[in-house]
Design a protein around this motif. Structure first.
Motif, mmCIF file in Angstrom:
data_model
loop_
_atom_site.group_PDB
_atom_site.id
_atom_site.type_symbol
_atom_site.label_atom_id
_atom_site.label_comp_id
_atom_site.label_asym_id
_atom_site.label_seq_id
_atom_site.Cartn_x
_atom_site.Cartn_y
_atom_site.Cartn_z
ATOM 1 N N VAL A 50 0.830 -1.201 0.000
ATOM 2 C CA VAL A 50 0.000 0.000 0.000
ATOM 3 C C VAL A 50 0.867 1.255 0.000
ATOM 4 O O VAL A 50 1.848 1.347 0.748
ATOM 5 N N GLU A 84 -4.971 2.032 -4.239
ATOM 6 C CA GLU A 84 -5.551 1.188 -3.190
ATOM 7 C C GLU A 84 -6.927 0.693 -3.617
ATOM 8 O O GLU A 84 -7.255 -0.489 -3.461
ATOM 9 N N SER A 105 -3.535 -7.001 4.428
ATOM 10 C CA SER A 105 -2.731 -6.215 3.494
ATOM 11 C C SER A 105 -1.389 -6.892 3.248
ATOM 12 O O SER A 105 -0.823 -7.514 4.154
ATOM 13 N N THR A 144 -0.736 -0.730 5.418
ATOM 14 C CA THR A 144 -2.103 -0.287 5.200
ATOM 15 C C THR A 144 -2.162 1.237 5.306
ATOM 16 O O THR A 144 -1.132 1.905 5.358
ATOM 17 N N SER A 145 -3.360 1.792 5.343
ATOM 18 C CA SER A 145 -3.516 3.244 5.424
ATOM 19 C C SER A 145 -4.897 3.561 5.981
ATOM 20 O O SER A 145 -5.804 2.719 5.935
ATOM 21 N N LEU A 185 -7.489 2.961 3.365
ATOM 22 C CA LEU A 185 -7.816 1.565 3.114
ATOM 23 C C LEU A 185 -8.748 1.013 4.186
ATOM 24 O O LEU A 185 -9.675 0.252 3.882
ATOM 25 N N ASP A 189 -10.294 -6.873 9.466
ATOM 26 C CA ASP A 189 -8.997 -6.652 8.849
ATOM 27 C C ASP A 189 -7.964 -7.393 9.700
ATOM 28 O O ASP A 189 -8.173 -7.589 10.900
ATOM 29 N N SER A 222 -4.184 -6.670 9.558
ATOM 30 C CA SER A 222 -3.007 -6.025 8.975
ATOM 31 C C SER A 222 -2.106 -5.348 9.995
ATOM 32 O O SER A 222 -0.962 -5.029 9.677
#
Length: 284
Positions: free
Chosen positions: A99, A107, A131, A136-137, A140, A152, A154
């Motif tokens: 990412v 993304e 991810s 990640t972000s 996202l 999630d 990640s």
């Protein structure tokens, strides 16, 4: 401390990132012309996944496989075998690209391409996402929530599940944390371009067992992350069997898929924005 089903002390998820060749294609596009490098990922598809599936059948355990869309499209048969054995399939991007928070449009494209592959080739609407490389972000996390994901996996900021907190103190999806010490990649994945030691089974098992015992004592989640091209080597499959045998010896472990853990945990825990905002850099 989380209250796990059937009075179990802790939860253990056996997860497998089935990256195949994408692990190498995404690192360097020039690897497309390097069959030697790519063959490590090919091993994961040809030998690693069948070996993992055989072990899980023998142990009567169900795992979670995070699969990039490219792998779904190009290794469809192996992915179908995973589903046939009753395992969960999660989203893992499309080409295993890391990412880049400065390129949110990429993304979205990676997420949608991965979703399209899972739906069109396997008929899967994934409940969870991991991810690539744990990158990640905030964008996202928001996208995952908007797309209706349950969880999630990640981040590395806890040993228990928690809720993400969206802007306006809104409830986000459930996070199932992991850590590099419970990942086979740092110990087993070698490349000429990024050489590092390849560790013995005894070294890896000593770390995995110690982490397991400590997290079990806390009543947390042991989220074991593995890659078929690494854990699928013959002696490493034996190592995983030994680890499973070790954990069974405690008699109080809940072996579950990631979606099982996320659903159970969310059914037992209300959303509190103060508890959810663990990581101020991910709040969205």
């Amino acid at each position: 401390m989380t209250v796990w089903p059937h009075g179990r002390r802790c939860a253990l998820t056996l997860t497998f990132d089935f990256d195949a060749e994408t692990n190498w294609l995404s690192r360097d596009p020039a690897n497309a012309k390097r069959p030697g490098t790519l063959s490590q990922g090919t091993y994961g598809a040809r030998v690693g996944v069948p070996a993992v599936l055989s072990l899980l059948r023998e142990e009567e355990l169900t795992g979670t496989f995070f699969i990039p869309g490219w792998v779904v499209e190009n290794r469809t048969g192996r992915c179908e075998e995973i589903l046939k054995d009753g395992h969960e399939v999660g989203h893992h991007g499309y080409l295993h690209k890391w990412v880049d928070p400065d390129r949110p449009e990429e993304e979205l494209a990676e997420m949608e391409a991965g979703l399209d592959a899972l739906r069109s080739k396997l008929g899967v609407v994934p409940a969870g996402y991991r991810s690539p490389a744990g990158e990640t972000s905030p964008n996202l996390i928001r996208l995952l929530t908007e797309k209706g994901f349950l969880y999630d996996s990640s981040l590395m900021d806890s040993v228990e599940p928690y809720y993400h907190c969206l802007s306006g103190d809104r409830r986000g999806l459930v996070e199932l944390p992991w850590h590099w010490s419970l990942d086979d990649a740092p110990f087993l994945l070698f490349a000429i371009s990024s050489p590092r030691p390849i560790f013995t089974n005894e070294h890896i098992l000593s770390i995995w067992k110690a982490e397991f015992e400590a997290i079990r004592e806390m009543g947390g989640l042991i989220n074991l992350v593995m890659h078929p091209q690494a854990i699928g080597r013959p002696s490493r499959i034996q190592m995983l069997r030994r680890f499973i045998e070790f954990t069974r010896g405690f008699g109080d472990v809940w072996y579950a898929t990631c979606s099982d853990v996320a659903r159970h945990w969310s059914s037992q825990n209300d959303f509190d924005p103060q508890d959810a905002a663990i990581n101020p850099f991910i709040r969205v």
